[in-house]
Design an enzyme around this catalytic site. Structure first.
Site, PDB file in Angstrom:
ATOM      1  N   LYS A  56      44.031  35.699  41.793  1.00 27.74           N
ATOM      2  CA  LYS A  56      42.730  35.803  41.567  1.00 27.74           C
ATOM      3  C   LYS A  56      42.303  34.424  41.044  1.00 27.74           C
ATOM      4  CE  LYS A  56      38.615  38.455  40.510  1.00 27.74           C
ATOM      5  NZ  LYS A  56      38.226  39.706  39.812  1.00 27.74           N
ATOM      6  N   SER A  62      35.268  42.530  42.735  1.00 31.41           N
ATOM      7  CA  SER A  62      35.107  40.875  42.846  1.00 31.41           C
ATOM      8  C   SER A  62      36.437  40.488  43.272  1.00 31.41           C
ATOM      9  CB  SER A  62      34.541  40.484  41.572  1.00 31.41           C
ATOM     10  OG  SER A  62      35.647  40.823  40.399  1.00 31.41           O
ATOM     11  N   SER A  97      36.612  46.220  40.014  1.00 31.22           N
ATOM     12  CA  SER A  97      37.104  44.984  40.857  1.00 31.22           C
ATOM     13  C   SER A  97      38.349  44.997  41.352  1.00 31.22           C
ATOM     14  CB  SER A  97      36.473  43.668  40.003  1.00 31.22           C
ATOM     15  OG  SER A  97      35.132  43.610  39.986  1.00 31.22           O
TER      16      SER A  97
END
Lengths: 95, 481, 483
Positions: free
Chosen positions: C76, C151, C175
């Site tokens: 990420k 996210s 997330s």
């Protein structure tokens, strides 16, 4: 208690956020809608409850007092927007 | 109207750790800009602080030394504001639960009275970097070497009533942190900095007046001058019908006046909250005991001991005890030279003015305690007089060796052979025959003063080396005779 | 080759069926071909990937082994990667080449993983649809018109589309678990303090936790093994031994007590999801689990408390983005305030700005007690609920989300509507508990997740239960059409 546009401007200044003039009404509305959600919390009886800052309630670990860092100025300043003679530059500051 | 001055001080002391409070960067003063600024000090995205145990130990040491409650569960909080020398946009400090709670410190005033000053709290925090305003294409340059240096901010109660008291308090804190070895006390390098909260009120009024904070005053002399000029400004303002506005001000030593800081014009809202990157610091009793056991003899105890052990006055004892180096020096001189009062006098007066003249601290004194002690021995055994001793002292200061070496090399040994002294006296009296006549004609009352003249001439003729008692005795018999 | 799980890849590499370099080249080609539809990557790191793959092959040739040696993954884009852009999905950091590696990145690199790239995400991890990314929304491979969740939306979309077997994510309010649920993946948020936060760009420091997203519980176990562990650089990291997660997967779950909170099935939950959750409960009962109803009475207060605590911490965490030492700086600032306001005003997107404003407000003079302190008290009530529940049960089960993935843009006019989607996930962050989401079926062709929560440091129990479930179900093996 709803925020006025002037409140939003005040908070934005505190947070040093330059808001676009045209967005202000929309931002104010969004903040009020978020605060409306958040305000549901006010009805909860929390008398006698200790606030919880960290989920695990552990204690701070301490580090030995030893110098472990070397100079990496060149690498660190290679990603800086403005430097001169090893200093970071900002517009003139008045005390 | 009679005005009363009220002063409270916030003293920032840089703790003498090797590394920073939350990172492993060195804390050395004066390095090339930003060469001691690590990822953490620069507030890079994703970095996290880890607390330096030595900073904690030093803060606890200070707390114990001022008899304070130690915050055995203390918490770091973020103080949020934007400034270019504050890389994260917040300073890690302590707010509600500081490491050191209420304590106190005794100060000795010039008249010898002792006054107790309350310490509200002392908390750990990180120092900011430095803004350099020299012209960088019209910009300000930021050096973050200092960012993250551990600070202990010591907040006093508004207990001081004059600039002199404030200075005495700062000096006492200065002495204490140096005694404890937790701060080098170098004010010129900013190791100890002072914010002065000053207000005035009509004498007898209970409520405090509105205060102004004078930021960052960095010498004892400027603290006194800054406070006095601010007090005068406030009194004049009020007497002219004005009102003091609470604000942050800066002292300008060149103009000897304070002015409002432009950057602090707007009221700050620091939005303190517990730093989620740090956990509560828990101080165990065992740790307290360990630190307590390491505490050295502190100035008040030392002062008392000097009074008792050496029979010194409160004032002399507190001056000598005011720095650890000076106290150690004094005690060494006494251990060699024997006479404590004589030693106190020499350390405070002659050595004091020499250091003052040279502008150095006692640890760089050109005359060592061993040298001075050795010289006092020679005064005591009558090898030299007090007057010659000043010459010997000066010579030692110039690097001419020990007292004995100077006395030998310069032939300063006191003359005690009465034959030799008589010879000097006879020559001197012959050269001043007229005065001798006058002396003999004068009445008893006038003779006293005239006798002094002959002693002076005799000492001058012997280059000060003649034993003064013998000169007196022999001269008396010759003039009477 | 792209269909293989991490575990299969590990076996294939160990058996010398293919090299890490071959696998890496295959996946890079697949990403080049398919990612334009998905937008799941912000940066690709081909050169790094190939050199890591070659190094891993060389290590293996030298007799080294390890489940992650040569395994392709992605990070990420809020894990700092030295010398590589670490954007956090923001214009603010579009030019930011991190000067160091996050602990997670360094640990996984040392274990021999191959980094294919940095995945798309909501800006500064603020969002649950990946719609606030400066680089545009990532798309859900199950339906390209829908969000992949957020996210960690890019990680989820990429793994779900078989562009790679697994990726790292972070979870502040759901997330990892929510995008896993919306894309038919298994995702694990570890106990707060289990995975180092050093080098993980902070959103809300007391809630953030890194973890794995993969297609199976077994793969999550393998990736978590490489991520977890004590880190002296993170004061909130906990010094607890890390168990062998893979070794614990095979244990029987007979007699395991599973609690199902009655509050989970109120209004707001899509009834079709409720049905799928009931089906998963039945499945676990068949495996010997004992299911009982429990209560989490303060659950309803979690969203308001979360939307005070997270923005408050974020408002402070994001103050360092000021245009001075790194990141975006506005053109020709006329003075210092202008530098700050324009750099931040232009560099941050709308959702980030809203959260900064809410947070600054909640901490400001006169409001601190009513907002921040009150939220922290509710946080304790929520933790207490869990502590009481875990006295009775070993695990808590429920839906991961109240609805399947929404259509891109459907919630953009009302931020609060999106916040309500976090209702099941944020309590674990407030209490610091580990949580896992695993596939439980489909609604209108869109995946649905079931969430398991366990007591502190019981990641192994979550993985064990999920693995046993996956041995007996096949939801997790379903592949989105076209991928």
């Amino acid at each position: 208690m709803a925020l006025e546009r002037s409140d939003v401007e005040k908070i934005a200044h505190l947070a040093r956020l330059g808001l676009v003039e045209a967005d202000l009404p929309r931002t104010t509305e969004a903040l009020n809608s978020i605060l409306g959600l958040v305000d549901l919390m006010q009805a909860v009886d929390t008398s006698g409850i200790e606030p919880l800052a960290h989920p695990l309630e552990a204690n701070q670990r301490l580090r030995a007092d030893a110098v472990t860092e070397r100079n990496h100025r060149e690498a660190y300043q290679s990603i800086a927007p403005a430097v001169e003679n090893g200093l970071y530059l900002v517009p003139k500051v008045i005390d | 109207m009679q005005w009363e001055v009220v002063i409270g001080l916030e003293i920032h002391t840089q703790l003498a750790t090797q590394s920073k409070i939350f990172s492993g960067s060195a804390t050395t003063f004066g390095s090339e800009p930003n060469t001691q600024a690590s990822l953490i000090d620069l507030g890079m995205p994703g970095v996290l602080p880890v607390l330096n145990q030595e900073a904690v130990r030093m803060a606890v040491k200070f707390g114990l030394a001022i008899d304070a409650e130690i915050g055995q569960h203390n918490v770091f909080a973020r103080k949020n504001y934007f400034y270019p020398d504050l890389p994260k946009g917040y300073q890690i400090s302590q707010m509600e639960l500081p490491i050191v709670g209420k304590g106190h410190l005794d100060i000795t005033l010039e008249d010898g009275t002792v006054k107790r000053i309350g310490v509200t709290r002392a908390h750990l925090e990180e120092d900011a970097g430095k803004s350099l305003h020299e012209d960088f294409s019209g910009a300000t340059g930021i050096d973050l070497n200092r960012a993250g240096t551990p600070l202990l901010e010591i907040v006093s109660e508004p207990d001081m009533r004059s600039a002199k008291e404030a200075v005495a308090y700062v000096k006492a804190i200065h002495a204490l942190v140096r005694y404890l070895g937790i701060c080098d006390g170098n004010m010129a390098e900013g190791s100890l900095r002072c914010d002065c909260n000053v207000s005035v009120r009509p004498k007898g009024q209970v409520e405090f007046g509105t205060r102004c904070e004078i930021k960052n005053v960095n010498s004892f002399r400027f603290i006194e001058k800054a406070i006095n000029s601010e007090v005068q400004r406030q009194i004049e303002l009020i007497e002219d019908g004005g009102k003091v506005i609470q604000q942050t001000r800066l002292y300008d030593p060149n103009k000897d006046e304070t002015r409002a800081m432009r950057s602090k014009e707007e009221a700050n809202d620091y939005r303190y909250f517990p730093d989620p990157d740090l956990l509560p610091v828990v101080i165990e009793n065992a740790f307290l005991d360990e630190v307590r056991a390491q505490l050295p003899e502190l100035p008040p105890q030392k002062r008392e001991r000097f009074q008792e052990q050496f029979g010194l006055s409160v004032y002399d004892a507190s001056v000598l005890a005011s720095s650890r180096e000076q106290a150690d020096y004094f005690e060494k001189v006494v251990s060699i030279g024997g006479d404590a009062k004589l030693a106190a006098n020499w350390v405070m007066v002659e050595l004091g003015s020499l250091l003052n003249k040279l502008g150095v601290d006692i640890d760089q004194a050109p005359v060592s305690a061993e040298q001075l002690g050795g010289m006092l021995l020679r005064i005591k055994d009558n090898t030299i007089s007090g007057k010659i001793a000043k010459m010997v002292f000066e010579a030692m200061a110039n690097g001419e060796g020990s007292a004995d070496e100077v006395i030998e090399a310069r032939g300063l040994k006191q003359v005690t052979d009465s034959g030799a002294i008589e010879k000097v006296l006879d020559e001197m009296l012959a050269a001043n025959a007229e005065q001798v006549e006058q002396y003999r004609a004068a009445d008893e009352a006038k003779r006293g003063k005239m006798f002094g003249f002959f002693v002076g001439q005799a000492m001058k003729a012997s280059k000060g080396k003649a034993n003064p008692q013998q000169v007196n005795q022999l001269l008396k018999s010759k003039l009477e005779g | 080759m792209h269909q293989m799980t991490l575990a299969e890849i590990a076996r294939g590499l160990a058996d010398k069926k293919f090299s890490s370099e071959e696998l890496t080249r295959t996946l890079l080609a697949r990403i080049a071909q398919l990612d334009p539809q998905l937008n799941s990557f912000i940066s690709l790191t081909e050169d790094l990937a190939l050199s890591q793959a070659k190094a891993a092959d060389a290590r293996r040739a030298n007799g080294e082994s390890g489940a992650l040696l040569g395994a392709p993954i992605a990070h990420k884009d809020l894990f700092c990667t030295q010398g590589i852009r670490t954007s956090c999905g923001s214009k603010m950091l579009d030019n930011f080449k991190a000067p160091y590696d996050a602990t997670v990145v360094a640990k996984l690199a040392a274990a021999g993983t191959v980094t294919l790239g940095k995945t798309n995400m909501d800006e500064f991890a603020m969002g649950s649809g990946n719609e606030s990314s400066y680089y545009g929304v990532a798309r859900n491979p199950w339906n390209l018109e829908h969000v992949p969740g957020g996210s960690s939306g890019g990680s989820a979309a990429a793994v779900a589309a078989r562009l790679l077997p697994a990726a790292t994510g972070t979870d502040t309010g759901g997330s990892i678990r929510q995008p896993a649920a919306l894309t038919n993946l298994t995702g694990l948020k570890p106990t707060y303090g289990r995975v180092s936060r050093w080098g993980m760009i902070a959103y809300a420091s007391s809630l953030d936790q890194g973890g794995p997203l993969a297609r199976t519980a077994e793969d999550c176990a393998l990736l978590l093994q490489g991520m977890a562990g004590f880190d002296p650089q993170d004061s909130t990291s906990i010094d607890e031994p890390v168990p062998d997660y893979a070794a614990g997967l095979g244990a029987s779950i007979r007699g395991l007590r599973i609690g199902v909170p009655k509050e989970y099935f109120g209004a707001g939950l899509d009834p079709r999801i409720a049905e799928l959750i009931q089906a998963s409960i039945k499945e676990l009962e068949k495996l010997g689990a004992i299911v009982k109803e429990i209560s989490l009475p303060n659950m309803q207060h979690a969203i308001p408390a979360y939307y005070v605590i997270a923005p408050a911490e974020a408002s402070s965490n994001l103050s360092r983005f000021d245009g001075v030492r790194f990141g975006y700086r506005c053109e020709n600032p006329k003075d210092l305030t202008d530098l700050y306001k324009r750099s931040r005003g232009e560099g941050f997107g709308a959702e980030v700005q809203r959260r900064i404003l809410v947070g600054a407000y909640a901490l400001s003079a006169g409001y601190y007690d009513a907002y921040y302190l009150q939220a922290q008290k509710i946080r304790r009530l929520i933790k207490n609920d869990f502590m009481a529940a875990f006295n009775e049960v070993d695990l808590i089960l429920g839906p991961t989300t109240p609805n399947p993935a929404w259509k891109i843009g459907a919630k953009s006019s009302d931020p609060v509507a999106a916040y309500l989607e976090d209702v099941y996930t944020i309590t674990a962050n407030l209490a610091g508990l580990p949580g896992l989401s695993m596939p439980a079926g489909f609604v209108d062709g869109l995946p649905v997740g079931v969430q398991l929560l366990a007591p502190y440091f019981q990641e192994g129990r979550l993985l064990n239960v999920a693995h046993q479930y996956q041995l007996n179900t096949d939801w997790h093996t379903r592949t989105p059409e076209g991928f």
